[in-house]
Design a protein around this motif. Structure first.
Motif, PDB file in Angstrom:
ATOM      1  N   ILE A  64       0.834  -1.206   0.000  1.00  0.00           N
ATOM      2  CA  ILE A  64       0.000   0.000   0.000  1.00  0.00           C
ATOM      3  C   ILE A  64       0.867   1.255   0.000  1.00  0.00           C
ATOM      4  N   TRP A  68      -0.588   3.342  -3.263  1.00  0.00           N
ATOM      5  CA  TRP A  68      -1.596   4.368  -3.008  1.00  0.00           C
ATOM      6  C   TRP A  68      -1.048   5.784  -3.235  1.00  0.00           C
ATOM      7  N   ARG A  72      -2.051   8.535  -6.337  1.00  0.00           N
ATOM      8  CA  ARG A  72      -2.542   9.892  -6.056  1.00  0.00           C
ATOM      9  C   ARG A  72      -1.665  10.951  -6.711  1.00  0.00           C
TER      10      ARG A  72
END
Length: 161
Positions: A64, A68, A72
């Motif tokens: 993650i 992630w 973004r």
């Protein structure tokens, strides 16, 4: 494991947690390595199950941590080359300005790289803010995984004592 050994493992875990926030040491690796040493020394099935659960938290956080924030930043159109420039400037800053140099260098490097590419102050600052948020998110994810692994270890210590 003796009480002194448990305290030593706990100390290494604490150092690892600090190493996640202050990126001088490989914090997450220290946490999982200390739990692994504890499981090896204790040697019970419970200890190895605890290590497996802690390792799963560590692995999930690692995946993650890199996916992630990267997604973004890609959505915010922050280029990888800008992040690389920020990382290199952060490394230089780490040695030039004690304690805060890594952060100052990273922010300065991202901003300078964006200004050189886009020649737009507002866009350069927006990219810098997105990069800072991405780094903070990455640290938060790694810290969460390490804290979950630490709680798992504490429960394991309780169960094996």
């Amino acid at each position: 494991m003796s009480a002194g050994g448990i305290v030593l493992v706990g100390l290494v875990i604490a150092i690892g947690l600090v190493g996640i926030i202050v990126p001088i040491l490989p914090g997450g690796v220290l946490v999982i390595a200390a739990i692994g040493v504890w499981a090896f020394v204790v040697g019970t099935v419970t200890a190895w199950v605890v290590f497996g659960i802690a390792a799963a938290f560590f692995a999930a956080a690692a995946v993650i941590k890199y996916t992630w924030p990267a997604r973004r930043m890609r959505d915010a159109q922050v280029r990888t080359s800008v992040l690389v420039a920020g990382a290199l400037a952060g490394i230089v800053g780490f040695f030039v300005i004690p304690v805060v140099g890594l952060l100052v260098g990273f922010v300065g490097g991202v901003f300078a790289a964006e200004m050189a590419m886009r020649r737009n102050l507002a866009r350069a600052w927006a990219s810098t803010v997105h990069a800072i948020k991405g780094v903070a998110l990455s640290v938060g994810v790694e810290l969460t995984g390490a804290l979950l692994a630490t709680v798992t270890w504490a429960v394991g210590v309780y169960l094996t004592v």
